[in-house]
Design an enzyme around this catalytic site. Structure first.
Site, PDB file in Angstrom:
ATOM      1  N   GLY A   9       0.846  -1.194   0.000  1.00 25.36           N
ATOM      2  CA  GLY A   9       0.000   0.000   0.000  1.00 25.36           C
ATOM      3  C   GLY A   9       0.872   1.230   0.000  1.00 25.36           C
ATOM      4  O   GLY A   9       1.285   1.708   1.057  1.00 25.36           O
ATOM      5  N   ALA A  11       0.422   4.442  -1.241  1.00 29.22           N
ATOM      6  CA  ALA A  11      -0.036   5.825  -1.349  1.00 29.22           C
ATOM      7  C   ALA A  11       0.876   6.665  -0.465  1.00 29.22           C
ATOM      8  O   ALA A  11       1.852   6.153   0.098  1.00 29.22           O
ATOM      9  CB  ALA A  11      -1.499   5.928  -0.932  1.00 29.22           C
ATOM     10  N   LYS A  75      -6.740   1.482   2.647  1.00 30.26           N
ATOM     11  CA  LYS A  75      -7.926   2.106   3.200  1.00 30.26           C
ATOM     12  C   LYS A  75      -8.549   1.208   4.255  1.00 30.26           C
ATOM     13  O   LYS A  75      -8.657  -0.006   4.085  1.00 30.26           O
ATOM     14  CB  LYS A  75      -8.928   2.384   2.078  1.00 30.26           C
ATOM     15  CG  LYS A  75     -10.160   3.157   2.525  1.00 30.26           C
ATOM     16  CD  LYS A  75     -11.079   3.435   1.346  1.00 30.26           C
ATOM     17  CE  LYS A  75     -12.322   4.205   1.804  1.00 30.26           C
ATOM     18  NZ  LYS A  75     -13.244   4.463   0.669  1.00 30.26           N
ATOM     19  N   ASN A 102      -5.979   3.960   9.816  1.00 26.59           N
ATOM     20  CA  ASN A 102      -6.932   4.416  10.831  1.00 26.59           C
ATOM     21  C   ASN A 102      -8.104   3.441  10.935  1.00 26.59           C
ATOM     22  O   ASN A 102      -9.250   3.786  10.668  1.00 26.59           O
ATOM     23  CB  ASN A 102      -7.462   5.823  10.484  1.00 26.59           C
ATOM     24  CG  ASN A 102      -6.578   6.912  11.064  1.00 26.59           C
ATOM     25  OD1 ASN A 102      -5.904   6.718  12.066  1.00 26.59           O
ATOM     26  ND2 ASN A 102      -6.583   8.065  10.424  1.00 26.59           N
ATOM     27  N   SER A 128       0.331   8.935  14.061  1.00 28.33           N
ATOM     28  CA  SER A 128      -0.123  10.320  13.977  1.00 28.33           C
ATOM     29  C   SER A 128       1.016  11.233  13.552  1.00 28.33           C
ATOM     30  O   SER A 128       2.154  11.072  13.986  1.00 28.33           O
ATOM     31  CB  SER A 128      -0.674  10.795  15.322  1.00 28.33           C
ATOM     32  OG  SER A 128      -1.079  12.157  15.233  1.00 28.33           O
ATOM     33  N   GLY A 129       0.675  12.188  12.725  1.00 33.68           N
ATOM     34  CA  GLY A 129       1.661  13.153  12.268  1.00 33.68           C
ATOM     35  C   GLY A 129       1.493  13.490  10.802  1.00 33.68           C
ATOM     36  O   GLY A 129       2.219  14.332  10.268  1.00 33.68           O
ATOM     37  N   LYS A 182      -5.142   5.918  19.433  1.00 34.16           N
ATOM     38  CA  LYS A 182      -5.028   6.834  18.288  1.00 34.16           C
ATOM     39  C   LYS A 182      -6.375   7.496  18.008  1.00 34.16           C
ATOM     40  O   LYS A 182      -6.440   8.691  17.678  1.00 34.16           O
ATOM     41  CB  LYS A 182      -4.547   6.066  17.054  1.00 34.16           C
ATOM     42  CG  LYS A 182      -4.590   6.853  15.739  1.00 34.16           C
ATOM     43  CD  LYS A 182      -3.820   8.170  15.814  1.00 34.16           C
ATOM     44  CE  LYS A 182      -3.527   8.775  14.455  1.00 34.16           C
ATOM     45  NZ  LYS A 182      -4.639   8.865  13.529  1.00 34.16           N
ATOM     46  N   HIS A 185      -6.822  10.172  20.522  1.00 31.52           N
ATOM     47  CA  HIS A 185      -5.933  11.268  20.105  1.00 31.52           C
ATOM     48  C   HIS A 185      -6.633  12.143  19.083  1.00 31.52           C
ATOM     49  O   HIS A 185      -6.636  13.375  19.171  1.00 31.52           O
ATOM     50  CB  HIS A 185      -4.636  10.697  19.519  1.00 31.52           C
ATOM     51  CG  HIS A 185      -3.832  11.683  18.716  1.00 31.52           C
ATOM     52  ND1 HIS A 185      -4.180  12.050  17.426  1.00 31.52           N
ATOM     53  CD2 HIS A 185      -2.713  12.394  19.004  1.00 31.52           C
ATOM     54  CE1 HIS A 185      -3.309  12.925  16.966  1.00 31.52           C
ATOM     55  NE2 HIS A 185      -2.406  13.147  17.902  1.00 31.52           N
ATOM     56  N   ASN A 186      -7.246  11.512  18.080  1.00 29.76           N
ATOM     57  CA  ASN A 186      -7.916  12.278  17.029  1.00 29.76           C
ATOM     58  C   ASN A 186      -9.140  13.018  17.570  1.00 29.76           C
ATOM     59  O   ASN A 186      -9.456  14.117  17.115  1.00 29.76           O
ATOM     60  CB  ASN A 186      -8.316  11.355  15.887  1.00 29.76           C
ATOM     61  CG  ASN A 186      -7.139  10.969  15.011  1.00 29.76           C
ATOM     62  OD1 ASN A 186      -5.995  11.067  15.433  1.00 29.76           O
ATOM     63  ND2 ASN A 186      -7.406  10.525  13.809  1.00 29.76           N
ATOM     64  N   GLU A 189      -7.887  15.994  19.112  1.00 27.58           N
ATOM     65  CA  GLU A 189      -7.476  16.868  18.010  1.00 27.58           C
ATOM     66  C   GLU A 189      -8.672  17.653  17.457  1.00 27.58           C
ATOM     67  O   GLU A 189      -8.566  18.857  17.191  1.00 27.58           O
ATOM     68  CB  GLU A 189      -6.837  16.019  16.920  1.00 27.58           C
ATOM     69  CG  GLU A 189      -6.420  16.750  15.665  1.00 27.58           C
ATOM     70  CD  GLU A 189      -5.960  15.775  14.593  1.00 27.58           C
ATOM     71  OE1 GLU A 189      -6.417  15.907  13.434  1.00 27.58           O
ATOM     72  OE2 GLU A 189      -5.164  14.867  14.912  1.00 27.58           O
ATOM     73  N   ARG A 462     -37.963   9.105  35.773  1.00 33.43           N
ATOM     74  CA  ARG A 462     -37.826   7.731  35.262  1.00 33.43           C
ATOM     75  C   ARG A 462     -38.598   6.748  36.137  1.00 33.43           C
ATOM     76  O   ARG A 462     -39.211   5.800  35.646  1.00 33.43           O
ATOM     77  CB  ARG A 462     -36.347   7.338  35.198  1.00 33.43           C
ATOM     78  CG  ARG A 462     -35.529   8.123  34.187  1.00 33.43           C
ATOM     79  CD  ARG A 462     -34.075   7.651  34.136  1.00 33.43           C
ATOM     80  NE  ARG A 462     -33.994   6.359  33.463  1.00 33.43           N
ATOM     81  CZ  ARG A 462     -33.500   5.248  34.021  1.00 33.43           C
ATOM     82  NH1 ARG A 462     -33.097   5.272  35.282  1.00 33.43           N
ATOM     83  NH2 ARG A 462     -33.449   4.129  33.333  1.00 33.43           N
ATOM     84  N   HIS A 468     -38.342   2.749  37.261  1.00 38.91           N
ATOM     85  CA  HIS A 468     -36.920   2.441  37.155  1.00 38.91           C
ATOM     86  C   HIS A 468     -36.193   2.493  38.494  1.00 38.91           C
ATOM     87  O   HIS A 468     -34.998   2.226  38.541  1.00 38.91           O
ATOM     88  CB  HIS A 468     -36.252   3.395  36.160  1.00 38.91           C
ATOM     89  CG  HIS A 468     -36.695   3.172  34.741  1.00 38.91           C
ATOM     90  ND1 HIS A 468     -36.398   2.026  34.046  1.00 38.91           N
ATOM     91  CD2 HIS A 468     -37.428   3.937  33.889  1.00 38.91           C
ATOM     92  CE1 HIS A 468     -36.908   2.094  32.829  1.00 38.91           C
ATOM     93  NE2 HIS A 468     -37.546   3.253  32.713  1.00 38.91           N
TER      94      HIS A 468
END
Length: 492
Positions: A9, A11, A75, A102, A128-129, A182, A185-186, A189, A462, A468
């Site tokens: 891969g 790309a 992907k 991801n 990440s980066g 990760k 982390h995002n 972000e 409730r 409940h």
């Protein structure tokens, strides 16, 4: 000659990781579904190290040293499963398959279990980066079997970013832990970028400060406790002028923010875990709202603002307003980190991971998008484990803060920022400027510190419509009121 690692891969991210390995002295076998990408990489960057181009996955595997290490960079989703299905029959016990994309952590957990049954190691790693980080040193968060890290870890540590000599890479935990960290982390972000956007909007819409001047403000903020990669590049973007129109570039860009899914996954996982990550979720919703161009255009014509006059601050007042926004930005940023780390704690309990928050914070200090000076403080706050003394209020049995906001440095910082934070949110509301993360983060803070929340009424409702039950504040037990009867209370 056998390769130390294979990459399939090619790309941009896959190619840059392959080049990073080669630059660090490793022989890298290359494969891509289209041979043209492989040839282009070797032609353009073959002088950076030793590459072995291959035509097929079979050739890729044949050119790998044992234990074979195959890094997949395709992907997320079905394409990853497709590559794994092709690879598995060619591999032998002890070989390692690495997914550096991801991927959703639940997919990683499933794949790890399936390959473990075949005596193969599956490692999901968060990287990440961006493109630059992949080439020059990203933050790397590997999960999977710990024993696989013995064969894979040295390579990953060599290509990772380094902070004061320490690699921004360490084993995170079993199965999907790396991809989960990760993902969080995002999520942080997303919130970090949203609060920066809210600060920019307030400075302009209320403070009357144009982008070029804001560039200088953000540049100065980067020498304060806000110092971070995102603050640094905010100054660059705000200071950039569009060559075609002469306008600030930020005024030319369509105000619709895209997303690739990791922020949405974080919000969904927060709901699944019962972890209150409102600031992160609001940042995801803010992007969704920005993309609803047609309904926004209609709303501009049909919906009243209902705002009073909020005059732009002048001179010294303007400086005070800028400082208020800075403090509100810092406090909101801390809350987003606190919520993300709290979610990691919840996930560790749910999935049986032993997540070290101090180690995770140390990995984010360089190479990744949320790298910031405050991560050094976070790492130290969670780094100390003193089990010899009785835990103080707000700490765990290991002597670590049970919430980031309880760490003395951050508790004091928010206390100092609180008046400014409240003024900024109140001003934004009065001016009709949306600040979903500023306000959500403040509500989270207030929700934590209040002695009584309206949840008591919620639970009473409730019990009324669904029996409940509820617990009482004055004695043990679970109770129900006979609402449709004599309204007496019974023990459930």
């Amino acid at each position: 000659m056998k390769a130390d690692i294979g990459v399939t891969g090619l790309a941009v991210m896959g190619a840059n990781l392959a080049r990073n390995f080669a630059r660090n002295g490793y022989t890298v076998a290359l494969h891509n579904r289209s041979r043209a990408r492989t040839d282009a990489l070797v032609a353009e960057h073959g002088n950076e190290g030793t590459f072995i181009p291959t035509e097929t996955l079979t050739q890729l595997v044949e050119n790998l040293a044992v234990p074979r290490r195959v890094l997949i960079m395709v992907k997320a989703g079905q394409p990853v499963d497709d590559v794994i299905d092709q690879l598995v029959p060619m591999l032998a016990p002890g070989d390692i398959v690495i997914d550096a994309g991801n991927s959703h952590y639940e997919d990683t957990r499933r794949r790890e279990a399936a390959l473990a049954a075949k005596d193969l190691h599956f490692v999901g790693i968060g990287v990440s980066g961006g493109e630059e980080g992949a080439l020059n040193g990203p933050a790397i968060m590997p999960g999977g079997p710990k024993e696989s890290y013995e064969a894979l870890g040295p390579l990953l540590e060599d290509i990772s970013a380094h902070y004061e000599g320490d690699p921004c890479c360490a084993w995170i935990g079993t199965d999907g832990a790396g991809h989960f960290v990760k993902m969080v982390h995002n999520g942080i972000e997303y919130a970090d970028m949203q609060v920066i956007g809210e600060a920019y909007d307030l400075l302009r819409s209320v403070g009357g400060i144009e982008p070029a001047d804001q560039a200088g403000i953000f540049r100065s903020w980067n020498s304060t406790d806000l110092a971070s990669y995102l603050i640094e590049i905010t100054a660059e973007v705000l200071g950039h002028v569009d060559a075609q129109t002469g306008k600030p570039l930020v005024d030319v860009i369509v105000d619709q923010a895209g997303q690739k899914g990791t922020g949405r996954w974080t919000a969904i996982s927060g709901l699944d875990l019962g972890s209150p990550i409102g600031a992160i979720a609001e940042s995801v919703f803010a992007r969704s709202l920005s993309s609803q161009s047609e309904i926004r255009a209609t709303a501009q014509q049909m919906l009243a603002a209902g705002t009073g006059s909020v005059p732009a601050p002048q001179d010294a007042d303007r400086d005070a307003f800028v400082e208020d926004v800075r403090l509100a930005l810092y406090a909101s940023k801390l809350v987003s980190y606190a919520q993300g780390l709290d979610m990691l704690t919840a996930a560790a309990a749910e999935y049986g991971w032993s997540l070290d928050l101090g180690t995770i914070a140390s990995l984010w200090r360089d190479g990744c998008i949320i790298r910031a000076d405050l991560l050094d403080v976070i790492m130290k706050a969670f780094g100390g484990r003193d089990t010899s003394r009785h835990p103080e209020p707000g700490t765990t049995a290991e002597g670590q803060p049970s919430n980031l906001l309880f760490a003395p440095e951050f508790r004091d910082a928010i206390a100092a920022a609180l008046p400014a934070w409240r003024r900024v949110v109140a001003t934004a509301v009065a001016a009709g400027v949306p600040v979903p993360v500023f306000s959500s983060a403040l509500s989270y803070y207030d929700g934590l510190r209040r002695d009584r929340l309206p949840a008591a009424l919620t639970q009473g409702l409730r019990d009324y419509f669904g029996a409940h039950t509820y617990r009482r504040a004055d004695r043990e037990g679970t109770f129900h009121t006979l609402w449709s009867g004599d309204r007496s209370e019974i023990e459930a």
